[in-house]
Write an enzyme that holds these catalytic residues in place. Structure first.
Site, PDB file in Angstrom:
ATOM      1  N   SER A   7       7.618   1.906   5.435  1.00  0.00           N
ATOM      2  CA  SER A   7       8.973   1.388   5.275  1.00  0.00           C
ATOM      3  C   SER A   7      10.042   2.403   5.660  1.00  0.00           C
ATOM      4  O   SER A   7       9.855   3.616   5.563  1.00  0.00           O
ATOM      5  CB  SER A   7       9.193   0.961   3.819  1.00  0.00           C
TER       6      SER A   7
ATOM      7  N   ASP B 297      17.972   4.160  -0.192  1.00  0.00           N
ATOM      8  CA  ASP B 297      17.725   4.286  -1.626  1.00  0.00           C
ATOM      9  C   ASP B 297      19.043   4.447  -2.371  1.00  0.00           C
ATOM     10  O   ASP B 297      19.844   5.335  -2.041  1.00  0.00           O
ATOM     11  CB  ASP B 297      16.847   5.503  -1.922  1.00  0.00           C
TER      12      ASP B 297
ATOM     13  N   GLY C  56      12.651   5.275   2.146  1.00  0.00           N
ATOM     14  CA  GLY C  56      11.521   4.526   2.700  1.00  0.00           C
ATOM     15  C   GLY C  56      10.375   5.484   2.949  1.00  0.00           C
ATOM     16  O   GLY C  56      10.572   6.629   3.371  1.00  0.00           O
TER      17      GLY C  56
ATOM     18  N   GLN D 198       3.257   1.386  -4.078  1.00  0.00           N
ATOM     19  CA  GLN D 198       3.800   0.268  -4.850  1.00  0.00           C
ATOM     20  C   GLN D 198       3.412  -1.092  -4.292  1.00  0.00           C
ATOM     21  O   GLN D 198       3.622  -2.117  -4.944  1.00  0.00           O
ATOM     22  CB  GLN D 198       5.325   0.373  -4.946  1.00  0.00           C
TER      23      GLN D 198
ATOM     24  N   GLY E 234       0.921  14.308 -10.720  1.00  0.00           N
ATOM     25  CA  GLY E 234       2.252  14.751 -11.112  1.00  0.00           C
ATOM     26  C   GLY E 234       2.276  16.238 -11.400  1.00  0.00           C
ATOM     27  O   GLY E 234       1.818  17.062 -10.594  1.00  0.00           O
TER      28      GLY E 234
ATOM     29  N   GLY F  22      -0.864  18.680 -10.866  1.00  0.00           N
ATOM     30  CA  GLY F  22      -1.486  18.933  -9.569  1.00  0.00           C
ATOM     31  C   GLY F  22      -2.158  17.681  -9.016  1.00  0.00           C
ATOM     32  O   GLY F  22      -1.592  16.594  -9.041  1.00  0.00           O
TER      33      GLY F  22
ATOM     34  N   ASP G 170       5.694  11.300  -0.995  1.00  0.00           N
ATOM     35  CA  ASP G 170       5.774  11.229   0.470  1.00  0.00           C
ATOM     36  C   ASP G 170       5.705  12.623   1.086  1.00  0.00           C
ATOM     37  O   ASP G 170       5.094  12.818   2.143  1.00  0.00           O
ATOM     38  CB  ASP G 170       7.064  10.531   0.885  1.00  0.00           C
TER      39      ASP G 170
END
Length: 306
Positions: free
Chosen positions: A8, A12, A48, A171, A226, A229, A257
């Site tokens: 995408s 944002d 995106g 997602q 998170g 690691g 990303d």
């Protein structure tokens, strides 16, 4: 060699809630949920998944080729990507729909609630992965969150072109049923998910990360954790890659990303999956210290440190 990033392109709108979502939601009343969060700050960012991954890959010295869609309001975004030097030849520009929009609210614990309008992203499937007769230079790809049809078709097109790719459902994971996930997992060379997505994928397919990693086509499974690691699974064997401490924690938007850009960068160069993940953790720590998914700077010396 270039990396094909299917995913995408979006704007944002990012807000911050200074409290905790958990303090505002009554667990025994979720069937009549009606909450409102006061958000003192608001900003609009380029985002995106494909755009964010490409931003990081370009900064690392890679060669991103973006396959995605922008809408009637996407001219500024297209110009921005061209300024990076990224390949925009496979970006579809819709003449009727708006560019995808994501509205993200982050609480003090870095939990996020997001609402997403797909817009032009729903037309991304109209762009196809170029055949080998057109492009012979694409070394690796990624299927990042995008329109459902685009993700399905591009995964099969990459496999048909024998271009190894990372499957990153993100997602969009709930958009596919168990059989469809199993089919894509049979085409991909790597899987990248966070720990929540890994559990959801297991519920849909009946396969945990260890089992998926034993598939004959699968070279590795990456599960990000998170602040803890990430863990790697290769042929059923688990390796934990410790986190990198951030100098400050400001905004987690786009950290995943950034991590995936590191995977693409390293895998295209023949690195071990563990070395790729170490670079990914460093990029994530850099990104989380800045607001927005495409505002952090990457020092090329970072690469030599992993």
């Amino acid at each position: 060699m270039p990396a094909l990033i299917c995913g995408s392109l979006a704007f944002d709108t990012i807000t911050t809630f200074p409290g905790r979502f958990a303090d505002q939601i009554m667990a025994d009343q979720v069937h009549i949920l009606n909450v409102s969060f006061l958000v003192p700050t608001l900003r609009r960012e380029f985002g995106g998944c494909a755009g964010n991954i490409a931003y990081n890959l370009q900064a690392l010295g890679g060669q991103p080729v973006i396959l995605g869609a922008l809408g009637v309001d996407g001219g500024e975004y297209l110009a921005r990507v061209k300024d990076w030097g990224a390949d925009v030849s496979l970006i579809h520009r819709d003449t009727h729909l708006h560019t995808a929009q994501c509205h993200i609210t982050t609480d003090r614990d870095n939990n996020q609630i997001a609402a997403f309008h797909p817009g032009a992203m729903s037309r991304a499937h109209e762009v196809v992965v170029p055949p080998k007769s057109v492009r012979t230079d694409l070394a690796i790809g990624i299927i990042a969150p995008d329109g459902r049809d685009a993700m399905w078709q591009h995964a099969h097109q990459l496999a048909a072109q024998k271009i190894p790719f990372i499957f990153d459902p993100g997602q969009q994971l709930p958009q596919f049923n168990g059989d469809e996930h199993r089919e894509i997992l049979g085409l991909a060379s790597w899987l990248a998910v966070n720990d929540y997505e890994a559990r959801m994928l297991q519920e849909r397919t009946g396969e945990d990360a260890a089992t998926i990693s034993r598939r004959p086509n699968m070279q590795g499974v990456v599960v990000t954790l998170g602040e803890n690691g990430c863990e790697l699974w290769i042929k059923g064997e688990r390796t934990h890659v410790p986190p990198v401490e951030a100098r400050r924690v400001v905004d987690p938007t786009g950290c995943g990303d950034a991590f995936r850009a590191a995977l693409l960068y390293g895998l295209e160069r023949g690195w071990s999956l563990e070395r790729c993940a170490k670079l990914g953790n460093r990029l994530g720590a850099l990104k989380i210290a800045e607001r927005g998914p495409q505002n952090h700077a990457i020092d090329p010396m970072l690469i030599g440190s992993v």
